[in-house]
Design an enzyme around this catalytic site. Structure first.
Site, PDB file in Angstrom:
ATOM      1  N   ASN A 196     -10.490  -2.894  -6.223  1.00  0.00           N
ATOM      2  CA  ASN A 196      -9.685  -1.994  -7.073  1.00  0.00           C
ATOM      3  C   ASN A 196     -10.309  -1.747  -8.452  1.00  0.00           C
ATOM      4  O   ASN A 196      -9.950  -0.783  -9.127  1.00  0.00           O
ATOM      5  CB  ASN A 196      -8.258  -2.531  -7.263  1.00  0.00           C
ATOM      6  CG  ASN A 196      -7.390  -2.403  -6.030  1.00  0.00           C
ATOM      7  OD1 ASN A 196      -6.458  -3.170  -5.831  1.00  0.00           O
ATOM      8  ND2 ASN A 196      -7.680  -1.424  -5.183  1.00  0.00           N
ATOM      9  N   ASP A 220       0.841  -1.208   0.000  1.00  0.00           N
ATOM     10  CA  ASP A 220       0.000   0.000   0.000  1.00  0.00           C
ATOM     11  C   ASP A 220       0.874   1.256   0.000  1.00  0.00           C
ATOM     12  O   ASP A 220       1.987   1.244   0.520  1.00  0.00           O
ATOM     13  CB  ASP A 220      -0.904  -0.030   1.247  1.00  0.00           C
ATOM     14  CG  ASP A 220      -2.039   0.971   1.142  1.00  0.00           C
ATOM     15  OD1 ASP A 220      -2.314   1.475   0.038  1.00  0.00           O
ATOM     16  OD2 ASP A 220      -2.660   1.251   2.187  1.00  0.00           O
TER      17      ASP A 220
HETATM   18  C1  FPP Z   1      -1.972   0.182  -3.302  1.00  0.00           C
HETATM   19  O1  FPP Z   1      -1.490   1.500  -3.343  1.00  0.00           O
HETATM   20  C2  FPP Z   1      -1.433  -0.596  -4.393  1.00  0.00           C
HETATM   21  C3  FPP Z   1      -2.164  -1.171  -5.379  1.00  0.00           C
HETATM   22  C4  FPP Z   1      -3.627  -1.049  -5.445  1.00  0.00           C
HETATM   23  C5  FPP Z   1      -1.558  -1.917  -6.480  1.00  0.00           C
HETATM   24  C6  FPP Z   1      -0.278  -2.622  -6.188  1.00  0.00           C
HETATM   25  C7  FPP Z   1       0.466  -2.754  -7.451  1.00  0.00           C
HETATM   26  C8  FPP Z   1       1.804  -2.701  -7.587  1.00  0.00           C
HETATM   27  C9  FPP Z   1       2.708  -2.650  -6.448  1.00  0.00           C
HETATM   28  C10 FPP Z   1       2.466  -2.667  -8.919  1.00  0.00           C
HETATM   29  C11 FPP Z   1       2.149  -3.776  -9.859  1.00  0.00           C
HETATM   30  C12 FPP Z   1       2.221  -5.120  -9.264  1.00  0.00           C
HETATM   31  C13 FPP Z   1       3.065  -6.104  -9.682  1.00  0.00           C
HETATM   32  C14 FPP Z   1       2.958  -7.450  -9.065  1.00  0.00           C
HETATM   33  C15 FPP Z   1       4.076  -5.920 -10.711  1.00  0.00           C
HETATM   34  P1  FPP Z   1      -2.524   2.682  -3.471  1.00  0.00           P
HETATM   35  O2  FPP Z   1      -2.641   3.046  -4.905  1.00  0.00           O
HETATM   36  O3  FPP Z   1      -3.818   2.320  -2.807  1.00  0.00           O
HETATM   37  O4  FPP Z   1      -1.796   3.813  -2.642  1.00  0.00           O
HETATM   38  P2  FPP Z   1      -2.474   4.979  -1.789  1.00  0.00           P
HETATM   39  O5  FPP Z   1      -3.238   4.312  -0.672  1.00  0.00           O
HETATM   40  O6  FPP Z   1      -1.313   5.755  -1.304  1.00  0.00           O
HETATM   41  O7  FPP Z   1      -3.349   5.749  -2.722  1.00  0.00           O
END
Ligand code: FPP
Length: 256
Positions: free
Chosen positions: A73, A25
């Site tokens: 998501n 996250d």
């Molecule tokens: C949460 O951060 C993260 C995600 C919803 C996606 C995770 C994806 C990756 C790490 C990259 C792609 C994955 C792979 C396996 C190559 P957020 O967007 O909710 O962050 P925030 O809470 O700060 O808005």
């Protein structure tokens, strides 16, 4: 990695977790802090993914599960969903040879069929190419939701009771575990969440019953190998009682 090298890192080779699961996250906040588009945070987050997979392989941790895309998501703006799908596809294709070379088997947890065709194809190709690897399993939770997983299991079990394949009295913890997406995978010993939020967010709710939870304020794109090792040293100091007293493992090795 040899025992001596693990000791040199401050780790006890006998007490490493078998299964580490991570709620990655903070990508959006990482980008916002730098006045960048959220997608840049996901891109940098993909690098942290590579670093962690490599670290687990080197440390001989046999199972890693990453929460890469939740059922919730899908509600994000279409441009962000599309960018995440492209990043996943890129990862699945570009890491295929590396995974083959390093004995890592890829597995997908979740509703693979909901992903775009090209991402499904990349995932299937990598799963096929790495299917016989035994050194480590990388589970990517994609379009994954724990409640959906438990609901699916309940439906399968109800169907089996209806046809007489199973009786109501035969349904126990193990039978439920065997009908989850994670069937055959040991429960996580350690669940890490980055970015300082104290939530499980519909991730491995059944499987995490006895997991040690570790919340770090670090945003996922800033997560490093050295912080991971630090978390492992803390994990090794925890007294895992599994609802029991004193001893760190139940006498029969199973959670109670
Ligand atoms: C949460 O951060 C993260 C995600 C919803 C996606 C995770 C994806 C990756 C790490 C990259 C792609 C994955 C792979 C396996 C190559 P957020 O967007 O909710 O962050 P925030 O809470 O700060 O808005």
């Amino acid at each position: 990695m040899k025992s001596d090298d693990l000791h040199a890192l401050g780790l006890d080779p006998e007490r490493l977790p078998v299964h580490v699961a991570v709620i990655m996250d903070g990508n959006g906040r990482w980008a916002k802090k730098r006045l960048l588009n959220r997608v840049k945070g996901h891109e940098k987050g993909s690098e942290s993914v590579r670093i962690l997979v490599k670290a687990c392989r080197e440390l001989s941790i046999p199972c890693l599960t990453l929460y890469a895309f939740s059922t919730e998501n899908w509600a994000r703006p279409p441009s962000e969903v599309s960018a995440l799908m492209q990043l996943l596809k890129k990862f699945l294709s570009s890491e295929r040879d590396e995974m083959k070379k390093n004995g890592i088997r890829l597995n997908v947890l979740g509703q693979l069929e909901k992903l775009p065709e090209d991402v499904q194809r990349a995932a299937r190709e990598t799963m096929d190419a790495t299917g016989s690897n035994t050194q480590m399993t990388l589970n990517l939770a994609l379009s994954y939701g724990s409640r959906q997983e438990i609901t699916d299991a309940a439906k399968i079990l109800a169907g089996k009771v209806k046809t007489g394949e199973l009786t109501v009295d035969e349904i126990c913890d193990q039978v439920i575990s065997d009908h989850l997406y994670t069937a055959g995978i040991p429960d996580p010993d350690l669940v890490i969440r980055t970015s300082g939020e104290f939530r499980l967010s519909n991730f491995l709710l059944w499987q995490s019953a006895y997991a040690e939870l570790f919340i770090t304020p670090t945003l996922w794109p800033d997560f490093t190998r050295s912080e991971f090792i630090d978390i492992l040293t803390h994990y090794q100091k925890r007294d895992r009682r599994f609802g029991n007293v004193e001893c760190s493992m139940p006498s029969d090795g199973s959670p109670q």
